[in-house]
Design a protein around this motif. Structure first.
Motif, PDB file in Angstrom:
ATOM      1  N   SER A  41       0.853  -1.230   0.045  1.00  0.00           N
ATOM      2  CA  SER A  41       0.076  -0.162  -0.303  1.00  0.00           C
ATOM      3  C   SER A  41       0.999   1.636  -0.327  1.00  0.00           C
ATOM      4  O   SER A  41       1.672   1.600   1.152  1.00  0.00           O
ATOM      5  CB  SER A  41      -1.053   0.015   1.344  1.00  0.00           C
ATOM      6  OG  SER A  41      -1.572   1.066   1.114  1.00  0.00           O
ATOM      7  N   GLY A  44       0.052   3.651   2.119  1.00  0.00           N
ATOM      8  CA  GLY A  44       0.536   2.820   3.438  1.00  0.00           C
ATOM      9  C   GLY A  44       2.147   3.548   4.154  1.00  0.00           C
ATOM     10  O   GLY A  44       2.257   3.632   5.465  1.00  0.00           O
ATOM     11  N   TRP A 295      -5.419   6.378  -4.846  1.00  0.00           N
ATOM     12  CA  TRP A 295      -5.388   5.471  -4.963  1.00  0.00           C
ATOM     13  C   TRP A 295      -7.020   4.227  -5.391  1.00  0.00           C
ATOM     14  O   TRP A 295      -6.346   3.204  -6.349  1.00  0.00           O
ATOM     15  CB  TRP A 295      -5.041   4.530  -3.430  1.00  0.00           C
ATOM     16  CG  TRP A 295      -5.426   3.208  -3.386  1.00  0.00           C
ATOM     17  CD1 TRP A 295      -6.001   2.501  -3.119  1.00  0.00           C
ATOM     18  CD2 TRP A 295      -4.054   2.626  -3.287  1.00  0.00           C
ATOM     19  NE1 TRP A 295      -5.877   0.855  -2.556  1.00  0.00           N
ATOM     20  CE2 TRP A 295      -4.461   1.170  -2.520  1.00  0.00           C
ATOM     21  CE3 TRP A 295      -3.015   2.623  -3.507  1.00  0.00           C
ATOM     22  CZ2 TRP A 295      -3.552  -0.095  -2.951  1.00  0.00           C
ATOM     23  CZ3 TRP A 295      -1.685   1.503  -3.531  1.00  0.00           C
ATOM     24  CH2 TRP A 295      -1.979  -0.048  -3.282  1.00  0.00           C
ATOM     25  N   PHE A 322     -12.003  11.918  -5.298  1.00  0.00           N
ATOM     26  CA  PHE A 322     -11.868  11.926  -3.857  1.00  0.00           C
ATOM     27  C   PHE A 322     -10.678  11.434  -2.805  1.00  0.00           C
ATOM     28  O   PHE A 322     -10.234  10.372  -3.308  1.00  0.00           O
ATOM     29  CB  PHE A 322     -13.300  12.157  -3.248  1.00  0.00           C
ATOM     30  CG  PHE A 322     -13.676  10.775  -1.970  1.00  0.00           C
ATOM     31  CD1 PHE A 322     -14.263  10.007  -3.053  1.00  0.00           C
ATOM     32  CD2 PHE A 322     -13.527  10.850  -0.940  1.00  0.00           C
ATOM     33  CE1 PHE A 322     -14.315   8.507  -2.684  1.00  0.00           C
ATOM     34  CE2 PHE A 322     -14.041   9.000  -0.807  1.00  0.00           C
ATOM     35  CZ  PHE A 322     -14.167   8.382  -1.433  1.00  0.00           C
TER      36      PHE A 322
ATOM     37  N   ARG B  28     -13.148   4.410   0.334  1.00  0.00           N
ATOM     38  CA  ARG B  28     -11.731   5.603   0.519  1.00  0.00           C
ATOM     39  C   ARG B  28     -10.596   4.897   1.169  1.00  0.00           C
ATOM     40  O   ARG B  28      -9.998   5.295   1.551  1.00  0.00           O
ATOM     41  CB  ARG B  28     -12.972   5.527   2.124  1.00  0.00           C
ATOM     42  CG  ARG B  28     -13.534   6.680   2.160  1.00  0.00           C
ATOM     43  CD  ARG B  28     -14.776   7.155   3.416  1.00  0.00           C
ATOM     44  NE  ARG B  28     -15.267   7.881   2.934  1.00  0.00           N
ATOM     45  CZ  ARG B  28     -15.326   9.440   3.316  1.00  0.00           C
ATOM     46  NH1 ARG B  28     -14.507   9.440   4.435  1.00  0.00           N
ATOM     47  NH2 ARG B  28     -16.105  10.311   2.953  1.00  0.00           N
ATOM     48  N   VAL B  30      -7.166   2.419   2.003  1.00  0.00           N
ATOM     49  CA  VAL B  30      -6.133   2.398   0.601  1.00  0.00           C
ATOM     50  C   VAL B  30      -5.269   1.359   0.735  1.00  0.00           C
ATOM     51  O   VAL B  30      -3.806   0.919   0.663  1.00  0.00           O
ATOM     52  CB  VAL B  30      -5.123   4.053   0.530  1.00  0.00           C
ATOM     53  CG1 VAL B  30      -5.796   5.025   0.084  1.00  0.00           C
ATOM     54  CG2 VAL B  30      -4.572   4.471   2.259  1.00  0.00           C
ATOM     55  N   GLN B  31      -5.900   0.399   2.113  1.00  0.00           N
ATOM     56  CA  GLN B  31      -5.126  -0.709   2.586  1.00  0.00           C
ATOM     57  C   GLN B  31      -4.246  -0.924   3.223  1.00  0.00           C
ATOM     58  O   GLN B  31      -2.773  -1.392   3.487  1.00  0.00           O
ATOM     59  CB  GLN B  31      -5.221  -1.726   0.775  1.00  0.00           C
ATOM     60  CG  GLN B  31      -6.724  -1.848   0.969  1.00  0.00           C
ATOM     61  CD  GLN B  31      -6.519  -2.714  -0.703  1.00  0.00           C
ATOM     62  OE1 GLN B  31      -5.658  -2.773  -1.613  1.00  0.00           O
ATOM     63  NE2 GLN B  31      -7.526  -2.275  -1.607  1.00  0.00           N
ATOM     64  N   CYS B  32      -4.065   0.537   4.750  1.00  0.00           N
ATOM     65  CA  CYS B  32      -2.374   0.651   4.989  1.00  0.00           C
ATOM     66  C   CYS B  32      -2.501  -0.800   6.169  1.00  0.00           C
ATOM     67  O   CYS B  32      -1.468  -0.897   6.131  1.00  0.00           O
ATOM     68  CB  CYS B  32      -2.849   1.919   5.675  1.00  0.00           C
ATOM     69  SG  CYS B  32      -3.089   1.888   6.647  1.00  0.00           S
TER      70      CYS B  32
END
Lengths: 451, 91
Positions: A41, A44, A295, A322, B28, B30-32
């Motif tokens: 990610s 991330g 993303w 968004f 929403r 982002v798979q962190c």
């Protein structure tokens, strides 16, 4: 058996591979990647930098999953695309045939042409390798200078500050992210950064990064026209990103700021598609091809492209991009058109701190909403809405996120707010209460659509 | 005139915890992985979020740790769907 090749193993590339496999259980899927960490990610990484997440956590798919999907990873760079021959030339000299190709090469950080960029201690935040490099340097660095704008600059500022490094943030103009945020929002962010000990330098231009024995020792800058020398061990840059489209240019594909694709993500060459940060996608509402570096759109584009490569007929609709992000610890949602509509050289204009689009950014945000604004703020909570006739076309929700999802749905569904409009636009309107009440009714009425 | 007027009262919150489930908005996400990392029971919340599924798992305490920690407001407490297609393993 069909041969699928995908260049890039990021969000768009992997989403496409999964979409292909869902439609074509037999096809051969080869994913060419130069990233040794393959897939993780990317957003991330900000939380790995700040210490909220261990590194291993950002890999969302284990290798066994890739094996089960029968993805073949080819750890090689691509030298050239030969669209007529349906062949890729790899950097190691091999040739690879494909029936359908996806370019999902993403974007790379743009770096300034300031002297000293080769020094150890000059960093950017593109990949896992960059993140690891920053963490290694931050262990011994006392002071860092951050140059740039947008979300990535703040990720660097906050990440380094969280690691105990004294951070100096250079802004060229008089406020942060002026292309998307308004002055109230910029000031909220700047005040919070200052409160966390970040030193913001306004009207400051970097002149040179200086070093000794190949390492950064100081930066030279001009602050309000006066020279400034700041000893430091790191200089971090986030001045924008550039779609990695050299291969497409070489192959003669139609490009502008990114690779131009149609509503099926097809490029100008037969059987070659593009998705993600590298693709400049048609936006039906504005009639322009626009870049996003987000993303979710990257995944949606990847899915649509993958399905189309495997014989599907899927249209990708851009709608209202968004992002939800944290700016100086404050959760902020930006939806649709919220900018000033300034253009430069045919593209929506950014601000002085960046060269163009940034990570976590959309060119569409910078378009003018051509609508009336309703706004309110209390403490660090901020709400800015744009109403065009009876629908909302853009919004910024900073701080309290209670209304973030309702507003996102109301914009995406283009809900008719006609009855609410006069109240929203009246003096001292309590926007939060008005929208909160409206939402309660709306969600009951449209429960099926929202879920 | 502030945002607090729409804050949930504590009593309502407790009712919510007892009757609702953690529901994601996959758009929403982002798979962190902050959600999975912070789950005290080791539920892979991210995997649910990825597939847009409510965390309907008997182990889930609805403690709200994942909801609070998510930096992007992906997760919320909401009525769990009566039926949902089961989670597809990515492991």
């Amino acid at each position: 058996m069909s041969l699928y090749a995908i260049i890039g193993s990021g969000a768009a590339g992997l989403a496409a591979a999964n979409a292909i496999r869902a439609r074509d259980p037999a096809g051969q899927i080869q994913i060419l990647t130069a990233d040794p960490h393959v897939h993780y990610s990317r957003p991330g990484l900000a939380y790995v930098l700040s210490g909220e997440l261990p590194e291993k956590q950002v890999y969302q798919f284990p290798r066994e999953f890739f094996a089960r999907q029968r993805f073949e990873f080819v750890p090689a760079g691509v030298q050239a695309i030969q669209p007529e021959a349906h062949t890729l030339r790899l950097q190691d000299g091999r040739a690879l045939r494909y029936d359908r190709l996806l370019i999902a090469t993403g974007a790379a950080a743009a770096m300034p042409d300031t002297p000293g960029m080769h020094l150890e201690g000059v960093v950017k935040l593109d990949s896992m390798a960059d993140c690891q490099h920053i963490l290694k340097l931050a262990r011994h660095a006392r002071r860092a200078v951050v140059v740039g704008g947008g979300i990535t600059a703040l990720e660097l500022v906050e990440g380094l500050a969280a690691r105990g490094v004294e951070v100096h943030y250079f802004l060229r103009g008089d406020r942060y992210w002026s292309a998307v945020l308004d002055e109230v929002e910029s000031r909220i962010v700047e005040r919070r950064l200052a409160h966390d000990g970040v030193k913001i330098h306004y009207h400051t231009n970097l002149v040179e990064v200086q070093g000794q024995n190949g390492r950064v020792t100081a930066v030279q800058a001009e602050e309000n026209g006066r020279p400034l020398t700041l000893p430091c061990q790191m200089a971090a840059f986030a001045i924008g990103i550039q779609p990695r489209m050299e291969l497409a240019v070489q192959a003669g594909l139609k490009v502008q700021r990114g690779i131009i694709v149609d509503d099926h993500l097809r490029t100008s060459a037969p059987d070659v598609l593009a998705a993600g940060d590298v693709a400049q996608v048609f936006d039906a509402q504005s009639g322009q091809h626009l870049l996003d570096s987000l993303w979710t759109p990257a995944i949606q584009q990847g899915r649509a492209a993958g399905a189309n490569m495997a014989g599907g007929d899927v249209i990708y609709e851009k709608k209202f991009p968004f992002n939800v992000t944290r700016l100086a610890g404050l959760v902020t949602t930006i939806i649709g058109r919220v900018g000033k509509g300034e253009t430069a050289g045919g593209r929506p204009k950014g601000d002085a701190d960046v060269t163009g689009i940034m990570r976590g950014d959309s060119e569409l945000w910078r378009l003018s909403p051509e609508a009336v604004a309703a706004q309110t703020y209390a403490g660090d909570n901020r709400l800015r809405l744009y109403l065009k006739e009876n629908v909302m076309v853009g919004a910024v929700v900073m701080g309290d996120q209670t209304l973030s999802r309702p507003i996102q749905v109301l914009i995406q569904e283009q809900a008719d707010l006609g009855e609410l409009r006069p109240a929203l636009l009246s003096d001292n309107a309590d926007l939060a209460r008005l929208l909160g009440d409206y939402w309660e009714g709306y969600r009951v009425k449209h429960a099926a659509k929202i879920a | 005139m502030n945002f607090r007027s729409i804050f949930t009262k504590t009593t309502q919150k407790h009712e919510r915890l007892a009757s609702q489930a953690v529901v994601p908005d996959p758009q929403r996400c982002v798979q962190c992985g902050i959600c999975s990392y912070n789950c005290p029971l080791g539920i892979d919340v991210r995997l649910y979020a990825l597939q847009g599924l409510a965390v309907v798992e008997s182990k889930c305490l609805t403690c709200g740790e994942c909801v609070k920690r998510c930096p992007r407001g992906v997760l919320r407490f909401d009525a769990a769907p009566l039926e949902q297609i089961p989670l597809k393993a990515a492991k």
